[in-house]
Design a protein around this motif. Structure first.
Motif, PDB file in Angstrom:
ATOM      1  N   UNK A  19       0.834  -1.217   0.000  1.00 45.95           N
ATOM      2  CA  UNK A  19       0.000   0.000   0.000  1.00 45.95           C
ATOM      3  C   UNK A  19       0.861   1.256   0.000  1.00 45.95           C
ATOM      4  N   UNK A  20       2.130   1.135   0.480  1.00 46.66           N
ATOM      5  CA  UNK A  20       3.023   2.290   0.513  1.00 46.66           C
ATOM      6  C   UNK A  20       2.829   3.178   1.721  1.00 46.66           C
ATOM      7  N   UNK A  21       1.855   2.908   2.597  1.00 47.34           N
ATOM      8  CA  UNK A  21       1.601   3.756   3.756  1.00 47.34           C
ATOM      9  C   UNK A  21       2.444   3.270   4.938  1.00 47.34           C
ATOM     10  N   UNK A  22       3.207   4.154   5.604  1.00 46.24           N
ATOM     11  CA  UNK A  22       4.022   3.726   6.747  1.00 46.24           C
ATOM     12  C   UNK A  22       3.162   3.442   7.974  1.00 46.24           C
ATOM     13  N   UNK A  23       3.641   2.557   8.806  1.00 45.85           N
ATOM     14  CA  UNK A  23       2.976   2.208  10.052  1.00 45.85           C
ATOM     15  C   UNK A  23       4.010   1.654  11.023  1.00 45.85           C
ATOM     16  N   UNK A  24       3.586   1.414  12.271  1.00 43.19           N
ATOM     17  CA  UNK A  24       4.495   0.870  13.267  1.00 43.19           C
ATOM     18  C   UNK A  24       4.760  -0.605  12.950  1.00 43.19           C
ATOM     19  N   UNK A  25       6.059  -0.954  12.833  1.00 48.40           N
ATOM     20  CA  UNK A  25       6.443  -2.301  12.422  1.00 48.40           C
ATOM     21  C   UNK A  25       7.510  -2.808  13.401  1.00 48.40           C
ATOM     22  N   UNK A  26       7.348  -4.040  13.877  1.00 45.95           N
ATOM     23  CA  UNK A  26       8.360  -4.662  14.722  1.00 45.95           C
ATOM     24  C   UNK A  26       9.500  -5.208  13.884  1.00 45.95           C
ATOM     25  N   UNK A  27      10.744  -4.767  14.165  1.00 46.93           N
ATOM     26  CA  UNK A  27      11.893  -5.172  13.359  1.00 46.93           C
ATOM     27  C   UNK A  27      12.114  -6.676  13.437  1.00 46.93           C
ATOM     28  N   UNK A  28      11.973  -7.283  14.592  1.00 41.44           N
ATOM     29  CA  UNK A  28      12.234  -8.713  14.741  1.00 41.44           C
ATOM     30  C   UNK A  28      11.297  -9.536  13.874  1.00 41.44           C
ATOM     31  N   UNK A  29      10.008  -9.132  13.795  1.00 44.35           N
ATOM     32  CA  UNK A  29       9.033  -9.884  12.990  1.00 44.35           C
ATOM     33  C   UNK A  29       9.434  -9.839  11.523  1.00 44.35           C
ATOM     34  N   UNK A  30       9.838  -8.675  11.021  1.00 44.98           N
ATOM     35  CA  UNK A  30      10.234  -8.562   9.612  1.00 44.98           C
ATOM     36  C   UNK A  30      11.451  -9.436   9.334  1.00 44.98           C
ATOM     37  N   UNK A  31      12.434  -9.418  10.251  1.00 44.81           N
ATOM     38  CA  UNK A  31      13.644 -10.226  10.045  1.00 44.81           C
ATOM     39  C   UNK A  31      13.303 -11.712  10.018  1.00 44.81           C
ATOM     40  N   UNK A  32      12.440 -12.136  10.954  1.00 45.21           N
ATOM     41  CA  UNK A  32      12.073 -13.555  10.990  1.00 45.21           C
ATOM     42  C   UNK A  32      11.364 -13.973   9.706  1.00 45.21           C
ATOM     43  N   UNK A  33      10.482 -13.130   9.167  1.00 50.08           N
ATOM     44  CA  UNK A  33       9.778 -13.478   7.919  1.00 50.08           C
ATOM     45  C   UNK A  33      10.767 -13.597   6.768  1.00 50.08           C
ATOM     46  N   UNK A  34      11.735 -12.663   6.678  1.00 53.62           N
ATOM     47  CA  UNK A  34      12.712 -12.717   5.591  1.00 53.62           C
ATOM     48  C   UNK A  34      13.605 -13.951   5.717  1.00 53.62           C
ATOM     49  N   UNK A  35      14.054 -14.255   6.936  1.00 55.11           N
ATOM     50  CA  UNK A  35      14.895 -15.436   7.123  1.00 55.11           C
ATOM     51  C   UNK A  35      14.137 -16.715   6.842  1.00 55.11           C
ATOM     52  N   UNK A  36      12.822 -16.714   7.087  1.00 58.78           N
ATOM     53  CA  UNK A  36      12.022 -17.899   6.758  1.00 58.78           C
ATOM     54  C   UNK A  36      12.029 -18.143   5.257  1.00 58.78           C
ATOM     55  N   UNK A  37      11.894 -17.037   4.469  1.00 59.45           N
ATOM     56  CA  UNK A  37      11.916 -17.190   3.020  1.00 59.45           C
ATOM     57  C   UNK A  37      13.300 -17.593   2.515  1.00 59.45           C
ATOM     58  N   UNK A  38      14.361 -17.119   3.195  1.00 58.27           N
ATOM     59  CA  UNK A  38      15.726 -17.417   2.753  1.00 58.27           C
ATOM     60  C   UNK A  38      16.304 -18.649   3.426  1.00 58.27           C
ATOM     61  N   UNK A  39      15.509 -19.364   4.190  1.00 55.11           N
ATOM     62  CA  UNK A  39      16.031 -20.473   4.990  1.00 55.11           C
ATOM     63  C   UNK A  39      16.768 -21.498   4.137  1.00 55.11           C
ATOM     64  N   UNK A  40      16.194 -21.823   2.965  1.00 55.75           N
ATOM     65  CA  UNK A  40      16.819 -22.856   2.136  1.00 55.75           C
ATOM     66  C   UNK A  40      18.189 -22.399   1.633  1.00 55.75           C
ATOM     67  N   UNK A  41      18.299 -21.104   1.191  1.00 56.81           N
ATOM     68  CA  UNK A  41      19.583 -20.602   0.696  1.00 56.81           C
ATOM     69  C   UNK A  41      20.618 -20.535   1.821  1.00 56.81           C
TER      70      UNK A  41
END
Length: 623
Positions: free
Chosen positions: A466-488
């Motif tokens: 959506x492009x709209x900023x909001x309050x985001x937890x850094x740890x949650x974003x990192x965990x989601x990215x590492x989940x996608x990159x887990x195989x690599x």
């Protein structure tokens, strides 16, 4: 014309400058001669005044110098030193010292044993009794000897009363039995100095003022104390933690080793008042049998004023006429400049009015052109934002394509397990082994949930932001990215270290677009380390005011120094031809700028590349 005018002005100023220079030289010479003549007379009287002050000090202290010897002659004192623990002998010695102190008018009289502990004192029956106190740290104990008096000035550590200590060793043959000490008050001496017309100070070997006719100078210093002097004073507890700050004396001229012209921060008048700083002649003398220096100050203000008056009168005669002439010529030239400036101002005003209309029309046309350019810029920015959003979405799909092998592997494993478990469940059901069937079915559920979590993450990542900023937890974003990159990460045996200040930090950004930045930067780090034996990535986050600094560091070969300035340019890449388009870092830098932050690249000191970004915190909307 202009150079000629400058030469004329220079020719007019030179005679005046010469006259001023001559007048200044005459005044300076006159001042110096008058001052030196008066100074020779003043030094003679200052030396006599110093003799009087020194005599008063020696007379005040000398009358008590023999009393420590008197203590060594008394039988009760010798008896106590022979048996320090005898209470009866101690009482007799206390009474003797109390009577002796009352007769001679000292502050205190007391007796130390060989270890420096007080075993008898004139104030034995008072609240501030010295009896039992260890005074071995005092210099008068450390320097005491037989047949000589050790002198020391300090502030009492028990009653905080300053005084002059006189001490001598009491011996029997070659054996030292103890130390006799009397403490003398110098208040009477200080009061007599305060009533004199000239300020006087008595300073110790460190330059600390111990006696002064000016109360404000007492326990100040003539110069800043070094560390060794302060340590020595502190060990002796000499001034009871006084600040010992410089009094502000500055030396202007040295006449000889003991005579200086100084500027004082303040002086005391004969009526007890405290006046402002002034110029003084300082005459000093080392006091015999002590490390002290007596300094008497003679006021030179009147002498200085008189010398200045003679200098002014001498220069005034030669300066007055030329000064009037210079003022007249300067005024005439100034009036001419004023008239010329008025004429030029009027001409400029007329010219300005003729240009106002032309400028107004030009400004109106410029404003219209700027308005059209602003509108065109806004349309261009909207187009660029749409293009950036498209590139971000395309980058996500490209990332999904790169992750497809890992995603297939992540799905194939639970699918194979489901086939095996379901086949086994049928066979065990036919045999009637219901417990094994139940166990197989219970293992099916987490496999299905894992597959659902993976597909859910992929769906969330792939959707358009959506492009709209909001309050985001850094740890949650990192965990989601590492989940996608887990195989690599698993395939490349990459060790991932997460270091977040406080465990987690809230950011103010768009989570979906920020995931794309992290996925791109971590993926680039994995690519840079490919083939290495020890592959490590460190992701750290720290608060810096209203922003969060996030560093992603790898231990790969690093970035070529000559290419650091081009890392975020479109279509620039350090990868092999055909691998990537060179838009990932450009898009990532644009996303971070949209958040109100910045993305930069550098090389770590120990090797490897570091990508650092700053993002506003989630404490509120970024301003």
């Amino acid at each position: 014309m202009a150079p000629k005018r400058r030469w004329l002005r220079l020719a007019a100023v030179l005679p005046l400058a010469g006259a001023l220079a001559i007048a200044a030289v005459v005044a300076l010479v006159t001042y110096r001669v008058a001052f030196e003549l008066s100074l020779s007379t003043t030094r003679a009287s200052a030396g006599h005044r110093l003799d009087l002050y020194a005599a008063s000090f020696e007379r005040e202290v000398g009358q008590y110098a023999n009393y420590p010897y008197v203590m060594a002659l008394d039988g009760t004192v010798l008896a106590l030193l022979g048996s320090p623990t005898d209470s009866a002998r101690r009482r007799a010695a206390d009474s003797y010292l109390e009577a002796l102190n009352d007769r001679i008018g000292t502050l205190d009289a007391y007796l130390l044993d060989k270890t420096g502990r007080v075993i008898a004192s004139s104030n034995w029956n008072k609240w501030d009794s010295f009896v039992g106190r260890d005074l071995s740290y005092r210099p008068y104990y450390q320097n005491a000897g037989v047949g000589r008096v050790s002198r020391f000035y300090g502030i009492g550590t028990t009653n905080l009363q300053p005084g002059y200590f006189l001490a001598t060793a009491i011996a029997r043959g070659n054996d030292t039995l103890g130390i006799g000490v009397v403490k003398v008050s110098l208040d009477q001496l200080e009061r007599s100095w305060a009533s004199a017309e000239s300020p006087a100070i008595l300073s110790d070997e460190h330059g600390v003022v111990v006696q002064s006719s000016v109360p404000a100078w007492k326990y100040g210093t003539l110069r800043p104390l070094d560390a060794a002097a302060r340590r020595q004073i502190a060990e002796a507890q000499q001034y009871n933690d006084r600040a010992l700050a410089p009094i502000g004396l500055s030396t202007l001229r040295e006449l000889d080793d003991r005579t200086h012209i100084v500027r004082l921060p303040g002086t005391a008048g004969s009526d007890g008042s405290f006046s402002t700083e002034g110029l003084f002649l300082a005459e000093s003398r080392a006091m015999p049998d002590t490390p002290w220096t007596l300094t008497v100050f003679t006021d030179l203000s009147e002498m200085d004023d008189l010398a200045r008056l003679w200098a002014a009168l001498a220069g005034l005669g030669s300066l007055l006429c030329l000064g009037l002439l210079a003022v007249w010529r300067q005024r005439r030239r100034h009036l001419g400049e004023i008239l010329a400036a008025r004429a030029a101002l009027q001409q400029a005003h007329d010219h300005l009015e003729s240009e106002v209309a032309d400028r107004t029309a030009a400004l109106s046309a410029t404003n219209e052109r700027l308005r059209r350019e602003v509108e065109e810029r806004e349309r261009t920015e909207r187009t660029l934002r749409d293009a950036q959003s498209g590139l971000v979405q395309a980058g996500k799909l490209a990332s999904l394509g790169q992750l497809s092998a890992g995603i297939a592997h992540e799905l194939n494993q639970p699918l194979a397990a489901l086939v095996t478990l379901s086949g086994n469940a049928v066979r065990f059901l036919d045999r009637g082994d219901l417990d094994t069937v139940r166990g197989n079915l219970e293992r099916v559920r987490p496999l299905v949930e894992r597959m659902g979590h993976l597909t859910g993450e992929l769906k969330t990542f792939a959707r358009k932001s959506s492009g709209e900023p909001q309050r985001v937890g850094l740890r949650k974003v990192i965990d989601d990215v590492l989940f996608l990159l887990n195989h690599r990460l698993t395939r490349g045996r990459v060790a991932m270290t997460i270091d977040i200040d406080g465990g987690d930090i809230d950011l103010w950004c768009d989570a979906n677009r920020f995931e794309q930045v992290l996925l791109n930067l971590i993926g680039n780090a994995v690519d840079a380390m490919e083939g290495g034996d020890d592959q490590r990535i460190i992701l750290s986050a720290r608060r810096e005011g209203r922003f969060v600094r996030i560093d992603i560091r790898d231990n790969g070969p690093g970035l070529p120094p000559e290419r650091l300035d081009h890392m975020f340019e479109p279509f620039f890449t350090t990868k092999a031809p055909g691998v990537g388009l060179g838009l990932g870092l450009t898009i990532s830098a644009g996303i971070i700028r949209d958040f109100g932050g910045e993305l930069v690249a550098s090389n770590a000191e120990g090797g490897g590349a570091v990508f650092s970004m700053t993002i506003p915190t989630g404490g509120g909307e970024a301003t």
